[in-house]
Design a protein around this motif. Structure first.
Motif, PDB file in Angstrom:
ATOM      1  N   PRO A  39      15.969  27.229  76.145  1.00  0.00           N
ATOM      2  CA  PRO A  39      15.109  26.438  76.026  1.00  0.00           C
ATOM      3  C   PRO A  39      15.270  25.241  77.177  1.00  0.00           C
ATOM      4  O   PRO A  39      16.299  25.076  77.830  1.00  0.00           O
ATOM      5  N   PRO A  40      14.049  24.881  77.870  1.00  0.00           N
ATOM      6  CA  PRO A  40      14.379  24.064  78.973  1.00  0.00           C
ATOM      7  C   PRO A  40      14.788  22.555  78.695  1.00  0.00           C
ATOM      8  O   PRO A  40      15.418  21.942  79.290  1.00  0.00           O
ATOM      9  N   THR A  41      14.855  22.375  77.349  1.00  0.00           N
ATOM     10  CA  THR A  41      15.139  20.957  76.684  1.00  0.00           C
ATOM     11  C   THR A  41      16.253  20.973  75.711  1.00  0.00           C
ATOM     12  O   THR A  41      15.937  21.920  74.610  1.00  0.00           O
ATOM     13  N   LEU A  42      17.367  20.238  76.185  1.00  0.00           N
ATOM     14  CA  LEU A  42      18.385  20.268  74.943  1.00  0.00           C
ATOM     15  C   LEU A  42      18.496  18.808  74.420  1.00  0.00           C
ATOM     16  O   LEU A  42      18.484  17.689  75.272  1.00  0.00           O
ATOM     17  N   PHE A  43      18.778  18.668  73.116  1.00  0.00           N
ATOM     18  CA  PHE A  43      18.782  17.309  72.382  1.00  0.00           C
ATOM     19  C   PHE A  43      20.226  16.981  71.760  1.00  0.00           C
ATOM     20  O   PHE A  43      20.726  18.085  71.237  1.00  0.00           O
ATOM     21  N   THR A  44      20.401  15.777  71.699  1.00  0.00           N
ATOM     22  CA  THR A  44      21.531  15.337  70.940  1.00  0.00           C
ATOM     23  C   THR A  44      21.359  14.264  70.199  1.00  0.00           C
ATOM     24  O   THR A  44      20.367  13.671  70.098  1.00  0.00           O
ATOM     25  N   LEU A  45      22.342  13.817  69.402  1.00  0.00           N
ATOM     26  CA  LEU A  45      22.181  12.525  68.756  1.00  0.00           C
ATOM     27  C   LEU A  45      22.816  11.207  69.166  1.00  0.00           C
ATOM     28  O   LEU A  45      24.193  11.707  69.724  1.00  0.00           O
ATOM     29  N   THR A  46      22.603  10.170  69.252  1.00  0.00           N
ATOM     30  CA  THR A  46      23.095   8.888  69.784  1.00  0.00           C
ATOM     31  C   THR A  46      23.161   7.935  68.842  1.00  0.00           C
ATOM     32  O   THR A  46      22.314   7.691  68.358  1.00  0.00           O
ATOM     33  N   ALA A  47      24.589   7.450  68.718  1.00  0.00           N
ATOM     34  CA  ALA A  47      24.744   6.486  67.646  1.00  0.00           C
ATOM     35  C   ALA A  47      24.528   5.147  68.161  1.00  0.00           C
ATOM     36  O   ALA A  47      24.588   4.657  69.123  1.00  0.00           O
ATOM     37  N   ASP A  48      23.613   4.385  67.258  1.00  0.00           N
ATOM     38  CA  ASP A  48      23.041   2.808  67.332  1.00  0.00           C
ATOM     39  C   ASP A  48      24.163   2.041  67.326  1.00  0.00           C
ATOM     40  O   ASP A  48      24.219   1.195  68.071  1.00  0.00           O
ATOM     41  N   LYS A  49      25.232   2.279  66.595  1.00  0.00           N
ATOM     42  CA  LYS A  49      26.531   1.362  66.630  1.00  0.00           C
ATOM     43  C   LYS A  49      27.601   2.387  66.862  1.00  0.00           C
ATOM     44  O   LYS A  49      27.840   3.340  66.418  1.00  0.00           O
ATOM     45  N   THR A  50      28.374   1.626  67.853  1.00  0.00           N
ATOM     46  CA  THR A  50      29.340   2.161  68.321  1.00  0.00           C
ATOM     47  C   THR A  50      30.698   1.467  68.486  1.00  0.00           C
ATOM     48  O   THR A  50      30.424  -0.020  68.433  1.00  0.00           O
ATOM     49  N   LEU A  51      31.718   1.785  68.578  1.00  0.00           N
ATOM     50  CA  LEU A  51      32.875   0.805  68.544  1.00  0.00           C
ATOM     51  C   LEU A  51      33.157   0.521  70.093  1.00  0.00           C
ATOM     52  O   LEU A  51      33.234   1.404  70.795  1.00  0.00           O
ATOM     53  N   PRO A  52      33.369  -0.830  70.300  1.00  0.00           N
ATOM     54  CA  PRO A  52      33.454  -1.195  71.784  1.00  0.00           C
ATOM     55  C   PRO A  52      34.880  -0.685  72.391  1.00  0.00           C
ATOM     56  O   PRO A  52      35.593  -0.657  71.700  1.00  0.00           O
ATOM     57  N   ALA A  53      34.687  -0.467  73.760  1.00  0.00           N
ATOM     58  CA  ALA A  53      35.813   0.178  74.369  1.00  0.00           C
ATOM     59  C   ALA A  53      36.883  -0.985  74.321  1.00  0.00           C
ATOM     60  O   ALA A  53      36.707  -2.096  74.509  1.00  0.00           O
ATOM     61  N   GLY A  54      38.172  -0.433  73.955  1.00  0.00           N
ATOM     62  CA  GLY A  54      39.285  -1.479  74.176  1.00  0.00           C
ATOM     63  C   GLY A  54      39.688  -1.776  72.650  1.00  0.00           C
ATOM     64  O   GLY A  54      40.609  -2.644  72.378  1.00  0.00           O
ATOM     65  N   THR A  55      38.839  -1.591  71.567  1.00  0.00           N
ATOM     66  CA  THR A  55      38.989  -1.979  70.390  1.00  0.00           C
ATOM     67  C   THR A  55      40.271  -1.251  69.455  1.00  0.00           C
ATOM     68  O   THR A  55      40.365  -0.088  69.926  1.00  0.00           O
ATOM     69  N   VAL A  56      41.170  -1.962  69.099  1.00  0.00           N
ATOM     70  CA  VAL A  56      42.247  -1.299  68.668  1.00  0.00           C
ATOM     71  C   VAL A  56      42.161  -1.378  66.911  1.00  0.00           C
ATOM     72  O   VAL A  56      42.075  -2.470  66.289  1.00  0.00           O
ATOM     73  N   LEU A  57      42.204  -0.314  66.420  1.00  0.00           N
ATOM     74  CA  LEU A  57      42.313  -0.174  64.895  1.00  0.00           C
ATOM     75  C   LEU A  57      43.728   0.262  64.346  1.00  0.00           C
ATOM     76  O   LEU A  57      44.257   1.082  65.056  1.00  0.00           O
ATOM     77  N   SER A  58      44.255  -0.006  63.316  1.00  0.00           N
ATOM     78  CA  SER A  58      45.668   0.435  62.957  1.00  0.00           C
ATOM     79  C   SER A  58      45.643   0.430  61.531  1.00  0.00           C
ATOM     80  O   SER A  58      45.159  -0.041  60.884  1.00  0.00           O
ATOM     81  N   GLY A  59      46.714   1.203  61.117  1.00  0.00           N
ATOM     82  CA  GLY A  59      46.745   1.539  59.526  1.00  0.00           C
ATOM     83  C   GLY A  59      47.693   2.833  59.687  1.00  0.00           C
ATOM     84  O   GLY A  59      48.229   3.204  60.514  1.00  0.00           O
ATOM     85  N   ASN A  60      47.883   3.392  58.446  1.00  0.00           N
ATOM     86  CA  ASN A  60      48.768   4.543  58.350  1.00  0.00           C
ATOM     87  C   ASN A  60      47.684   5.762  58.047  1.00  0.00           C
ATOM     88  O   ASN A  60      46.498   5.537  57.454  1.00  0.00           O
ATOM     89  N   SER A  61      48.093   7.124  58.226  1.00  0.00           N
ATOM     90  CA  SER A  61      47.460   8.152  58.142  1.00  0.00           C
ATOM     91  C   SER A  61      46.789   8.356  56.754  1.00  0.00           C
ATOM     92  O   SER A  61      45.797   8.976  56.646  1.00  0.00           O
ATOM     93  N   ALA A  62      47.519   7.974  55.666  1.00  0.00           N
ATOM     94  CA  ALA A  62      47.205   8.168  54.477  1.00  0.00           C
ATOM     95  C   ALA A  62      45.685   7.071  54.070  1.00  0.00           C
ATOM     96  O   ALA A  62      45.031   7.684  53.056  1.00  0.00           O
ATOM     97  N   GLN A  63      45.622   6.154  54.626  1.00  0.00           N
ATOM     98  CA  GLN A  63      44.616   5.366  54.633  1.00  0.00           C
ATOM     99  C   GLN A  63      43.150   5.672  55.383  1.00  0.00           C
ATOM    100  O   GLN A  63      42.203   5.045  55.164  1.00  0.00           O
ATOM    101  N   ALA A  64      43.626   6.764  56.343  1.00  0.00           N
ATOM    102  CA  ALA A  64      42.572   6.880  57.260  1.00  0.00           C
ATOM    103  C   ALA A  64      41.252   7.862  56.484  1.00  0.00           C
ATOM    104  O   ALA A  64      41.744   8.315  55.253  1.00  0.00           O
ATOM    105  N   LEU A  65      40.169   7.677  56.926  1.00  0.00           N
ATOM    106  CA  LEU A  65      38.948   8.432  56.521  1.00  0.00           C
ATOM    107  C   LEU A  65      38.617   9.680  57.500  1.00  0.00           C
ATOM    108  O   LEU A  65      38.433   9.416  58.788  1.00  0.00           O
TER     109      LEU A  65
END
Length: 206
Positions: A39-65
């Motif tokens: 096809p001449p056109t390929l589409f994707t999905l773009t998130a309206d809400k994204t995590l800002p660059a440089g944001t750090v999230l921490s925790g342990n792997s057992a709590q991750a989703l």
């Protein structure tokens, strides 16, 4: 494709048949059955809400989703844009396709939307993390265009697995009506509906 629609008496049934034939003719130039040139056109999905660059999230792997790619029926297991013509007929939009399978695109969109809330460490698929029991999966039962309603529909039956064997389920659905059967209109509408569902899922997951 044939339609059998009975509305009241003979006159109304005849009118319904003519309307159904008109719908098929109107869509005939927009639908395809696969194969042929890319096809001449390929589409994707773009998130309206994204995590800002440089944001750090921490925790342990057992709590991750861990967000898994949703399961789908066979009509959504490829990169074509599905069109529900009637209750038993599915076609594909001509001259347009997704860059990846809808399930992968939608799973990634959900993960980014949940991650943007800043409350959880989120992984797509296993991503090398297999110790967490917190998993979001489910089934994507609708992700395309409904020609009968001239609307795009995204429907997701979510399954959230937590610690100690806890399981929660919920159905999410978003619909954008009044969309003509054109790729340049259907794809943005699907992106909007997918984001609406992703935001609702993120609120539910917390």
């Amino acid at each position: 494709m044939k339609y059998r629609t009975m509305i009241g008496g003979t006159g109304k049934a005849h009118f319904a048949k003519i309307a159904a034939i008109g719908l098929v003719l109107a869509l005939s130039g927009c639908l395809g059955l696969g194969g042929g040139k890319p096809p001449p056109t390929l589409f994707t999905l773009t998130a309206d809400k994204t995590l800002p660059a440089g944001t750090v999230l921490s925790g342990n792997s057992a709590q991750a989703l861990i967000v898994l790619d949703p399961e789908t029926d066979q009509n959504l297991s490829n990169t074509r844009i599905a069109v529900q013509v009637d209750q038993s007929n599915v076609a594909y939009l001509a001259k347009a396709a997704w860059v990846e399978r809808p399930a992968r695109l939608f799973g990634t969109l959900m993960a980014e939307t949940i991650r943007a809330g800043g409350k959880r460490i989120v992984f797509v698929g296993d991503d090398g993390i297999n110790t967490s029991r917190n998993r979001l999966g489910g089934r994507l039962t609708a992700f395309g265009y409904d020609a009968r309603e001239q609307a795009v529909i995204v429907r997701f039956d979510a399954v959230l697995n937590g610690a100690a064997g806890a399981v929660s389920t919920r159905r999410f659905e978003a619909k954008v009506p009044g969309v003509a059967a054109k790729p340049e209109l259907i794809a943005p509408a699907l992106n909007r509906a997918a984001n609406q569902v992703a935001v609702e899922v993120a609120d539910w997951v917390g």
